[in-house]
Design a protein around this motif. Structure first.
Motif, PDB file in Angstrom:
ATOM      1  N   GLN A 183      23.317   3.791  16.895  1.00 24.78           N
ATOM      2  CA  GLN A 183      22.142   4.652  16.751  1.00 24.78           C
ATOM      3  C   GLN A 183      21.925   4.986  15.273  1.00 24.78           C
ATOM      4  N   VAL A 184      20.735   4.664  14.782  1.00 21.29           N
ATOM      5  CA  VAL A 184      20.422   4.784  13.364  1.00 21.29           C
ATOM      6  C   VAL A 184      19.282   5.773  13.168  1.00 21.29           C
ATOM      7  N   THR A 185      19.415   6.620  12.159  1.00 24.27           N
ATOM      8  CA  THR A 185      18.332   7.502  11.733  1.00 24.27           C
ATOM      9  C   THR A 185      17.868   7.064  10.354  1.00 24.27           C
ATOM     10  N   THR A 230      21.791  -7.897  19.880  1.00 23.51           N
ATOM     11  CA  THR A 230      20.971  -8.543  20.917  1.00 23.51           C
ATOM     12  C   THR A 230      19.514  -8.116  20.803  1.00 23.51           C
ATOM     13  N   THR A 231      19.295  -6.822  20.610  1.00 24.61           N
ATOM     14  CA  THR A 231      17.935  -6.309  20.381  1.00 24.61           C
ATOM     15  C   THR A 231      18.015  -5.134  19.413  1.00 24.61           C
ATOM     16  N   ALA A 232      16.936  -4.937  18.692  1.00 24.93           N
ATOM     17  CA  ALA A 232      16.785  -3.756  17.842  1.00 24.93           C
ATOM     18  C   ALA A 232      15.468  -3.095  18.234  1.00 24.93           C
ATOM     19  N   THR A 233      15.528  -1.830  18.582  1.00 22.30           N
ATOM     20  CA  THR A 233      14.337  -1.168  19.078  1.00 22.30           C
ATOM     21  C   THR A 233      14.137   0.174  18.354  1.00 22.30           C
ATOM     22  N   ALA A 234      12.885   0.471  18.060  1.00 26.20           N
ATOM     23  CA  ALA A 234      12.537   1.737  17.442  1.00 26.20           C
ATOM     24  C   ALA A 234      12.057   2.714  18.504  1.00 26.20           C
ATOM     25  N   ALA A 235      12.438   3.985  18.364  1.00 25.78           N
ATOM     26  CA  ALA A 235      12.012   4.998  19.314  1.00 25.78           C
ATOM     27  C   ALA A 235      10.511   5.219  19.176  1.00 25.78           C
ATOM     28  N   ALA A 236       9.862   5.433  20.298  1.00 29.61           N
ATOM     29  CA  ALA A 236       8.415   5.643  20.281  1.00 29.61           C
ATOM     30  C   ALA A 236       8.079   6.982  19.637  1.00 29.61           C
ATOM     31  N   GLY A 261      19.323   5.497   5.402  1.00 31.40           N
ATOM     32  CA  GLY A 261      19.556   6.123   6.684  1.00 31.40           C
ATOM     33  C   GLY A 261      21.019   6.393   6.945  1.00 31.40           C
ATOM     34  N   THR A 262      21.301   6.824   8.178  1.00 29.51           N
ATOM     35  CA  THR A 262      22.657   7.173   8.590  1.00 29.51           C
ATOM     36  C   THR A 262      22.900   6.740  10.032  1.00 29.51           C
ATOM     37  N   LEU A 263      24.182   6.662  10.393  1.00 26.42           N
ATOM     38  CA  LEU A 263      24.597   6.419  11.774  1.00 26.42           C
ATOM     39  C   LEU A 263      25.388   7.620  12.269  1.00 26.42           C
ATOM     40  N   ASP A 264      25.376   7.834  13.594  1.00 24.32           N
ATOM     41  CA  ASP A 264      26.117   8.956  14.146  1.00 24.32           C
ATOM     42  C   ASP A 264      27.580   8.583  14.373  1.00 24.32           C
ATOM     43  N   GLU A 265      28.401   9.597  14.709  1.00 24.47           N
ATOM     44  CA  GLU A 265      29.838   9.401  14.837  1.00 24.47           C
ATOM     45  C   GLU A 265      30.188   8.438  15.965  1.00 24.47           C
ATOM     46  N   ALA A 266      29.479   8.540  17.091  1.00 24.29           N
ATOM     47  CA  ALA A 266      29.775   7.653  18.218  1.00 24.29           C
ATOM     48  C   ALA A 266      29.565   6.192  17.834  1.00 24.29           C
ATOM     49  N   SER A 267      28.529   5.919  17.062  1.00 24.58           N
ATOM     50  CA  SER A 267      28.267   4.546  16.611  1.00 24.58           C
ATOM     51  C   SER A 267      29.359   4.067  15.665  1.00 24.58           C
ATOM     52  N   LEU A 268      29.805   4.950  14.793  1.00 31.39           N
ATOM     53  CA  LEU A 268      30.832   4.570  13.826  1.00 31.39           C
ATOM     54  C   LEU A 268      32.162   4.261  14.500  1.00 31.39           C
ATOM     55  N   GLY A 273       0.811  -1.216   0.000  1.00 28.36           N
ATOM     56  CA  GLY A 273       0.000   0.000   0.000  1.00 28.36           C
ATOM     57  C   GLY A 273       0.835   1.253   0.000  1.00 28.36           C
ATOM     58  N   LYS A 274       0.156   2.383   0.067  1.00 29.29           N
ATOM     59  CA  LYS A 274       0.821   3.673   0.006  1.00 29.29           C
ATOM     60  C   LYS A 274       1.368   4.086   1.364  1.00 29.29           C
ATOM     61  N   ILE A 275       2.469   4.846   1.309  1.00 31.81           N
ATOM     62  CA  ILE A 275       3.117   5.345   2.515  1.00 31.81           C
ATOM     63  C   ILE A 275       3.725   6.706   2.216  1.00 31.81           C
ATOM     64  N   LYS A 276       3.804   7.545   3.233  1.00 28.42           N
ATOM     65  CA  LYS A 276       4.377   8.872   3.055  1.00 28.42           C
ATOM     66  C   LYS A 276       5.883   8.787   2.783  1.00 28.42           C
ATOM     67  N   ALA A 277       6.333   9.618   1.868  1.00 30.62           N
ATOM     68  CA  ALA A 277       7.758   9.676   1.528  1.00 30.62           C
ATOM     69  C   ALA A 277       8.397  10.872   2.214  1.00 30.62           C
ATOM     70  N   SER A 278       8.260  10.934   3.529  1.00 32.65           N
ATOM     71  CA  SER A 278       8.844  12.029   4.294  1.00 32.65           C
ATOM     72  C   SER A 278       8.968  11.603   5.750  1.00 32.65           C
ATOM     73  N   GLY A 279       9.801  12.307   6.500  1.00 36.92           N
ATOM     74  CA  GLY A 279       9.965  12.035   7.915  1.00 36.92           C
ATOM     75  C   GLY A 279      11.132  11.122   8.215  1.00 36.92           C
ATOM     76  N   THR A 280      11.564  11.127   9.477  1.00 33.34           N
ATOM     77  CA  THR A 280      12.663  10.271   9.928  1.00 33.34           C
ATOM     78  C   THR A 280      12.216   9.434  11.115  1.00 33.34           C
ATOM     79  N   SER A 281      12.923   8.334  11.331  1.00 34.52           N
ATOM     80  CA  SER A 281      12.651   7.438  12.451  1.00 34.52           C
ATOM     81  C   SER A 281      13.973   7.050  13.080  1.00 34.52           C
ATOM     82  N   LYS A 282      13.966   6.817  14.396  1.00 29.41           N
ATOM     83  CA  LYS A 282      15.166   6.439  15.123  1.00 29.41           C
ATOM     84  C   LYS A 282      15.094   4.966  15.520  1.00 29.41           C
ATOM     85  N   VAL A 283      16.204   4.259  15.323  1.00 24.03           N
ATOM     86  CA  VAL A 283      16.315   2.858  15.720  1.00 24.03           C
ATOM     87  C   VAL A 283      17.640   2.675  16.448  1.00 24.03           C
ATOM     88  N   SER A 284      17.604   1.896  17.518  1.00 24.26           N
ATOM     89  CA  SER A 284      18.832   1.555  18.239  1.00 24.26           C
ATOM     90  C   SER A 284      19.126   0.077  18.038  1.00 24.26           C
TER      91      SER A 284
END
Length: 292
Positions: free
Chosen positions: A145-147, A286-292, A250-257, A125-136
């Protein structure tokens, strides 16, 4: 001195000169043989070096979900199993020259191979092509940390969040690390750990011609056009050897890299060449979690 004695002396001197000439020719033949042998030996060594190391600059591209791993070599790891250098500057976040429509249609097709871990595909189905989400990605080496960017690849982001929500990535390993020039990535997302596993479905690429990869980019691995599933890779360094056929989402931050840098600096256990294989330092999600 009698004539006979003189002739005998001449004959003796002639025989001596002949013997000396023969000895000299024999010595020259021996020297030539040694020289040829040495040349052959040098050539053999050079050929052996070329065959063992191969031509430079031919790093293996990112393997996809249908590409099995090559059994590890019995040869000890050499210096090439660690990166010579790792770029420290973050790459600019990818951005489409021409934005996508406000909404796009996503389709997830059942694959020929069963899922490596039971999971349901996202709804079509259709989904918006905008916005960001955070995943750890909480791993054995620290939290990555992933954006995720839906303006880049909305169907890919939807899929990744679906897999995270179903705990598909939990207790899985990052099975592949590459450390050579032109290809410095950590690859994850296969519950089987073999490099050939996936979610049992696939979806289309979301790429564009000007797409480039560099330090901090998150992208999908594939085994050909439109074969995306669950495997993804983190670019921690140089990826100039990759063409724009892998969906960046997406991208990762410097601390993660910096955490990934430590894994890379520990090297690889060579499998697909001296610079490509399983990381010496295991990376387990061990786990992958999305920010609420």
């Amino acid at each position: 001195m009698s004539k006979r004695t003189h002739e005998q002396q001449l004959a003796a001197r002639k025989a001596q000169r002949q013997a000396e000439r023969q000895a000299e020719r024999a010595r020259q033949r021996r020297n030539m043989a040694v020289t040829v042998t040495a040349v052959v030996a040098v050539v053999a060594v050079l050929v052996g070096v070329f065959v063992f190391f191969g031509p430079k600059g031919e790093d293996t591209p990112v393997a996809g979900s249908d590409t099995p791993s090559v059994p590890p070599s019995d040869a000890p790891a050499g210096p090439d199993n660690k990166p010579k250098t790792i770029p420290t500057a973050l790459a600019a976040a990818p951005k489409r020259a021409t934005p996508l429509p406000a909404e796009v249609n996503c389709t997830y097709k059942k694959g020929a191979e069963p899922a490596s871990k039971k999971v349901n595909p996202p709804a079509d189905g259709k989904i918006k092509a905008s916005g960001t989400s955070k995943v750890s990605l909480n791993t054995s080496v620290g939290d990555l940390q992933v954006t995720l960017d839906s303006a880049l690849a909305p169907c890919t982001v939807k899929n990744f969040l679906s897999l995270v929500g179903q705990k598909y990535f939990d207790n899985t390993t990052c099975h592949r690390l590459t450390v050579g020039e032109g290809l410095q990535v950590l690859q994850c997302g296969d519950p089987s750990g073999s490099g050939s596993g996936g979610p049992g479905y696939s979806f289309a690429d979301e790429v564009y011609p000007t797409l480039k990869y560099g330090r901090g980019i998150l992208a999908m691995a594939n085994s050909g056009p439109n074969t995306n599933g669950s495997q993804f890779f983190i670019v921690y360094g140089d990826a100039s050897g990759l063409g724009p056929q892998y969906t960046a989402f997406g991208t990762l931050d410097e601390a993660s890299l910096k955490l990934v840098d430590k894994v890379a600096q520990a090297g690889v256990t060579p499998q697909n060449g001296p610079t490509d294989g399983a990381p010496v330092t295991p990376v387990k999600i061990t786990t992958a979690t999305a920010a609420a």
